[in-house]
Design an enzyme around this catalytic site. Structure first.
Site, PDB file in Angstrom:
ATOM      1  N   PRO A   9     102.957   6.103  39.586  1.00 42.82           N
ATOM      2  CA  PRO A   9     103.258   6.786  40.835  1.00 42.82           C
ATOM      3  C   PRO A   9     102.127   6.751  41.854  1.00 42.82           C
ATOM      4  O   PRO A   9     100.951   6.869  41.495  1.00 42.82           O
ATOM      5  CB  PRO A   9     103.542   8.222  40.404  1.00 42.82           C
ATOM      6  N   ASN A  10     102.513   6.578  43.097  1.00 44.30           N
ATOM      7  CA  ASN A  10     101.633   6.592  44.272  1.00 44.30           C
ATOM      8  C   ASN A  10     100.780   5.334  44.425  1.00 44.30           C
ATOM      9  O   ASN A  10     100.126   5.146  45.446  1.00 44.30           O
ATOM     10  CB  ASN A  10     100.732   7.848  44.289  1.00 44.30           C
ATOM     11  N   ARG A  17      96.190   4.928  50.712  1.00 40.88           N
ATOM     12  CA  ARG A  17      96.067   6.259  50.121  1.00 40.88           C
ATOM     13  C   ARG A  17      94.607   6.553  49.783  1.00 40.88           C
ATOM     14  O   ARG A  17      93.979   5.787  49.039  1.00 40.88           O
ATOM     15  CB  ARG A  17      96.890   6.239  48.831  1.00 40.88           C
ATOM     16  N   TYR A  22      90.188   5.231  46.358  1.00 39.47           N
ATOM     17  CA  TYR A  22      90.898   4.103  45.738  1.00 39.47           C
ATOM     18  C   TYR A  22      90.665   2.753  46.425  1.00 39.47           C
ATOM     19  O   TYR A  22      91.189   1.739  45.971  1.00 39.47           O
ATOM     20  CB  TYR A  22      92.399   4.415  45.702  1.00 39.47           C
ATOM     21  N   ASN A  74      98.114   0.931  34.913  1.00 41.73           N
ATOM     22  CA  ASN A  74      97.512   2.104  35.541  1.00 41.73           C
ATOM     23  C   ASN A  74      98.648   3.102  35.670  1.00 41.73           C
ATOM     24  O   ASN A  74      99.500   2.972  36.550  1.00 41.73           O
ATOM     25  CB  ASN A  74      96.918   1.772  36.908  1.00 41.73           C
ATOM     26  N   ALA A  77      99.074   9.410  37.769  1.00 43.04           N
ATOM     27  CA  ALA A  77      99.029  10.790  37.278  1.00 43.04           C
ATOM     28  C   ALA A  77      99.791  10.971  35.961  1.00 43.04           C
ATOM     29  O   ALA A  77      99.519  11.925  35.213  1.00 43.04           O
ATOM     30  CB  ALA A  77      99.584  11.731  38.338  1.00 43.04           C
ATOM     31  N   HIS A  80      97.976  11.733  32.626  1.00 46.02           N
ATOM     32  CA  HIS A  80      97.521  13.052  32.207  1.00 46.02           C
ATOM     33  C   HIS A  80      98.666  13.967  31.786  1.00 46.02           C
ATOM     34  O   HIS A  80      98.440  15.112  31.405  1.00 46.02           O
ATOM     35  CB  HIS A  80      96.751  13.714  33.372  1.00 46.02           C
ATOM     36  N   ASP A  87     104.997   7.771  23.879  1.00 45.91           N
ATOM     37  CA  ASP A  87     106.001   7.441  22.856  1.00 45.91           C
ATOM     38  C   ASP A  87     106.601   6.052  23.099  1.00 45.91           C
ATOM     39  O   ASP A  87     106.859   5.306  22.151  1.00 45.91           O
ATOM     40  CB  ASP A  87     107.125   8.485  22.846  1.00 45.91           C
ATOM     41  N   GLU A  98      94.414   0.105  29.533  1.00 46.22           N
ATOM     42  CA  GLU A  98      94.627   1.154  30.540  1.00 46.22           C
ATOM     43  C   GLU A  98      93.544   1.014  31.616  1.00 46.22           C
ATOM     44  O   GLU A  98      92.365   0.871  31.293  1.00 46.22           O
ATOM     45  CB  GLU A  98      94.511   2.513  29.827  1.00 46.22           C
ATOM     46  N   HIS A 100      91.951   2.580  35.287  1.00 49.24           N
ATOM     47  CA  HIS A 100      91.876   3.583  36.358  1.00 49.24           C
ATOM     48  C   HIS A 100      90.877   3.115  37.392  1.00 49.24           C
ATOM     49  O   HIS A 100      89.747   2.736  37.044  1.00 49.24           O
ATOM     50  CB  HIS A 100      91.475   4.957  35.816  1.00 49.24           C
ATOM     51  N   ILE A 101      91.294   3.137  38.623  1.00 48.86           N
ATOM     52  CA  ILE A 101      90.452   2.671  39.725  1.00 48.86           C
ATOM     53  C   ILE A 101      89.261   3.612  39.902  1.00 48.86           C
ATOM     54  O   ILE A 101      88.120   3.184  40.037  1.00 48.86           O
ATOM     55  CB  ILE A 101      91.286   2.620  41.024  1.00 48.86           C
ATOM     56  N   SER A 102      89.543   4.896  39.908  1.00 47.18           N
ATOM     57  CA  SER A 102      88.482   5.897  40.093  1.00 47.18           C
ATOM     58  C   SER A 102      87.913   6.300  38.737  1.00 47.18           C
ATOM     59  O   SER A 102      88.540   6.073  37.697  1.00 47.18           O
ATOM     60  CB  SER A 102      89.061   7.129  40.801  1.00 47.18           C
ATOM     61  N   ARG A 107      85.953  13.437  38.066  1.00 48.72           N
ATOM     62  CA  ARG A 107      86.854  14.152  38.967  1.00 48.72           C
ATOM     63  C   ARG A 107      87.332  15.458  38.316  1.00 48.72           C
ATOM     64  O   ARG A 107      86.693  15.943  37.384  1.00 48.72           O
ATOM     65  CB  ARG A 107      88.017  13.232  39.348  1.00 48.72           C
ATOM     66  N   ARG A 111      92.076  15.538  35.051  1.00 55.33           N
ATOM     67  CA  ARG A 111      92.129  14.066  34.963  1.00 55.33           C
ATOM     68  C   ARG A 111      91.324  13.527  33.786  1.00 55.33           C
ATOM     69  O   ARG A 111      91.271  12.319  33.554  1.00 55.33           O
ATOM     70  CB  ARG A 111      91.603  13.434  36.253  1.00 55.33           C
TER      71      ARG A 111
HETATM   72  C1  DQA Z   1      94.261   6.916  38.814  1.00 55.22           C
HETATM   73  C2  DQA Z   1      93.650   8.270  38.446  1.00 55.22           C
HETATM   74  C3  DQA Z   1      94.730   9.326  38.284  1.00 55.22           C
HETATM   75  O1  DQA Z   1      94.136  10.567  37.945  1.00 55.22           O
HETATM   76  C4  DQA Z   1      95.494   9.490  39.587  1.00 55.22           C
HETATM   77  O2  DQA Z   1      96.529  10.432  39.408  1.00 55.22           O
HETATM   78  C5  DQA Z   1      96.007   8.204  40.102  1.00 55.22           C
HETATM   79  C6  DQA Z   1      95.161   7.021  40.037  1.00 55.22           C
HETATM   80  C7  DQA Z   1      93.184   5.854  39.127  1.00 55.22           C
HETATM   81  O3  DQA Z   1      93.529   4.688  39.176  1.00 55.22           O
HETATM   82  O4  DQA Z   1      92.011   6.202  39.344  1.00 55.22           O
HETATM   83  O5  DQA Z   1      97.099   8.132  40.661  1.00 55.22           O
HETATM   84  O6  DQA Z   1      95.018   6.445  37.715  1.00 55.22           O
END
Ligand code: DQA
Length: 146
Positions: A9-10, A17, A22, A74, A77, A80, A87, A98, A100-102, A107, A111
């Site tokens: 998502p997002n 964003r 990011y 990725n 959210a 978490h 599953d 896996e 994660h950009i950040s 944070r 997270r």
């Molecule tokens: C994220 C970190 C997550 O906590 C956040 O909800 C995201 C992006 C990252 O790529 O840093 O949407 O997965």
């Protein structure tokens, strides 16, 4: 050989964003970079993004039988929150990295926990959008080793 890149998502808004967190690279650019790395060595890359948990779960179900050999995800959210995506990975029995950009550990506390990391082959955190191509380079090395 086939790799599946999943963004949750997002992440369709990447590049626009919260650029301070990011970066300014768009999801289309990331998908292009990962696909190009695969194409250079004859590996197909399927790209999937969804803002819906169930759609990601159903894509993982499909990955059980569609020839996917590795997933790069990725989960946004859902990382978490989603026992259901956890599953689905256990059901799919497909190895994954896996990304994660950040740096989620630098944070908010919510997270810091991932429902997926202990199942992942590895996790790349906090290296910006470069994390995707770094993950792909690892995956290609794994696939080449057989
Ligand atoms: C994220 C970190 C997550 O906590 C956040 O909800 C995201 C992006 C990252 O790529 O840093 O949407 O997965």
């Amino acid at each position: 050989m086939s790799v599946l890149l999943i963004n949750g998502p997002n992440l369709n808004l990447l590049g626009h964003r919260e650029p301070a967190v990011y970066g300014t690279t768009t999801l289309a650019e990331i998908e292009e970079q990962v696909a190009a790395a695969g194409a250079a060595v004859g590996v197909d890359v399927a790209c999937f993004q969804s803002n819906y948990e169930g759609a990601i779960i159903e894509r993982l179900h499909a990955a059980r039988t569609d020839g996917t050999q590795f997933v790069i995800i990725n989960p946004g959210a859902f990382t978490h929150t989603s026992i259901a995506i956890r599953d689905a990975f256990q059901a799919a029995e497909v190895p994954f990295v896996e990304v994660h950009i950040s740096n989620v550990h630098a944070r908010e506390a919510f997270r810091h926990h991932s429902y997926l990391s202990d199942l992942a082959v590895g996790v790349i955190v906090g290296l910006g959008t470069r994390g995707y191509t770094l993950a792909m380079s690892f995956v290609l090395e794994r696939l080449a080793k057989g």
